[in-house]
Write a protein that holds these residues in place. Sequence first.
Motif, PDB file in Angstrom:
ATOM      1  N   UNK A  85     -56.582 -59.798  25.444  1.00 35.96           N
ATOM      2  CA  UNK A  85     -55.787 -60.748  24.658  1.00 35.96           C
ATOM      3  C   UNK A  85     -54.292 -60.505  24.867  1.00 35.96           C
ATOM      4  N   UNK A  86     -53.895 -59.243  24.868  1.00 38.49           N
ATOM      5  CA  UNK A  86     -52.487 -58.863  25.061  1.00 38.49           C
ATOM      6  C   UNK A  86     -51.976 -59.362  26.416  1.00 38.49           C
ATOM      7  N   UNK A 132     -38.143 -50.617  14.262  1.00 37.71           N
ATOM      8  CA  UNK A 132     -39.394 -51.320  14.564  1.00 37.71           C
ATOM      9  C   UNK A 132     -39.662 -52.399  13.528  1.00 37.71           C
ATOM     10  N   UNK A 133     -39.403 -52.079  12.278  1.00 35.79           N
ATOM     11  CA  UNK A 133     -39.764 -52.982  11.180  1.00 35.79           C
ATOM     12  C   UNK A 133     -38.772 -54.131  11.030  1.00 35.79           C
ATOM     13  N   UNK A 134     -37.487 -53.820  11.103  1.00 38.07           N
ATOM     14  CA  UNK A 134     -36.474 -54.843  10.843  1.00 38.07           C
ATOM     15  C   UNK A 134     -36.061 -55.566  12.129  1.00 38.07           C
ATOM     16  N   UNK A 135     -35.727 -56.822  11.983  1.00 36.41           N
ATOM     17  CA  UNK A 135     -35.247 -57.594  13.118  1.00 36.41           C
ATOM     18  C   UNK A 135     -36.327 -58.196  13.990  1.00 36.41           C
ATOM     19  N   UNK A 136     -37.567 -58.190  13.510  1.00 37.30           N
ATOM     20  CA  UNK A 136     -38.642 -58.799  14.291  1.00 37.30           C
ATOM     21  C   UNK A 136     -38.512 -60.315  14.276  1.00 37.30           C
ATOM     22  N   UNK A 137     -38.777 -60.936  15.405  1.00 36.53           N
ATOM     23  CA  UNK A 137     -38.875 -62.389  15.430  1.00 36.53           C
ATOM     24  C   UNK A 137     -40.218 -62.801  14.832  1.00 36.53           C
ATOM     25  N   UNK A 138     -40.389 -64.082  14.591  1.00 37.45           N
ATOM     26  CA  UNK A 138     -41.668 -64.556  14.046  1.00 37.45           C
ATOM     27  C   UNK A 138     -42.809 -64.270  15.020  1.00 37.45           C
ATOM     28  N   UNK A 139     -42.548 -64.418  16.315  1.00 36.29           N
ATOM     29  CA  UNK A 139     -43.575 -64.114  17.318  1.00 36.29           C
ATOM     30  C   UNK A 139     -43.926 -62.631  17.304  1.00 36.29           C
ATOM     31  N   UNK A 140     -42.920 -61.790  17.145  1.00 38.57           N
ATOM     32  CA  UNK A 140     -43.181 -60.353  17.108  1.00 38.57           C
ATOM     33  C   UNK A 140     -43.946 -59.962  15.847  1.00 38.57           C
ATOM     34  N   UNK A 172     -42.658 -59.720  24.670  1.00 38.17           N
ATOM     35  CA  UNK A 172     -42.081 -59.740  23.324  1.00 38.17           C
ATOM     36  C   UNK A 172     -42.361 -58.438  22.562  1.00 38.17           C
ATOM     37  N   UNK A 173     -43.067 -57.518  23.204  1.00 40.82           N
ATOM     38  CA  UNK A 173     -43.492 -56.285  22.540  1.00 40.82           C
ATOM     39  C   UNK A 173     -42.265 -55.494  22.082  1.00 40.82           C
ATOM     40  N   UNK A 174     -42.079 -55.413  20.768  1.00 40.20           N
ATOM     41  CA  UNK A 174     -40.894 -54.740  20.233  1.00 40.20           C
ATOM     42  C   UNK A 174     -40.900 -53.243  20.536  1.00 40.20           C
TER      43      UNK A 174
END
Length: 246
Positions: free
Chosen positions: A70-71, A100-108, A79-81
């Motif tokens: 799937x990945x 890691x937690x903050x600043x993620x896009x919606x896709x991330x 897009x892998x943060x």
Amino acid sequence: MADLQAFQIALDFIEAAKRTQSLERLGQLFQASARKLGFAHYACVSCLEFDALPQDAVFLAHYPDDWTQYYLENKYDRIDRILQISLGTSMPFNWDNDNVIHGRSSDQQRFFDEAEDAGLVYGVTVPIHVVGAYPGAVNVVGEFHQADPSVEHALHLMGVYMHDRAVKLGEEQDTPHLPRQDLSPRELECLKWASAGKTDWEISSLLSIAERTVHAHIENAKRKLGVHTRLQAVVKAFLSSNYYFK
């Protein structure tokens, strides 16, 4: 987990992996050691687009088969943060880290939610930045959150060795190397204590020398070995037939 127990698991992995001659066996050894530290899955990769990896890139992983497929099908490496952060730091980090937690896009965020549904809840990442090589990352992932400094230190040591050994086993042709420079006895002594997680101040107390002198010895060792972090220097020195920490 006790500090020495986690450290011994790392050393046992290094000793066993040092003797293996196949990437498959290397992966099995790493996964077995990671399980002892509480992590069921791992990936050791070059931080490049996975659908266009050069022949000499590293890609070893053990994730659930359906998640891996799937990945890759969704090109999540783009897009892998975790991979993105790995490119910008040399220090290991766990997945509860603010970056890691903050600043993620919606896709991330969707990516992390889907990973959690697949049982990939929490991980520790060891970025790899070595002179003359592709940037890389070693991830260990489990189903439960845990923040144990002794475990993370052991995983750092294991991750640096894992990637270095995977590169060497995967090489199909000789590559140019930097001219060798031997480490001094004092540089080796400082690296020996650094391998046990000692700070510059603690090493200075043990060796009865100034803290700035310890720092200078370790920086010199890093320069000679062509690496960016002290743990990478420890592993490089440990790997060499010329250096062994008694």
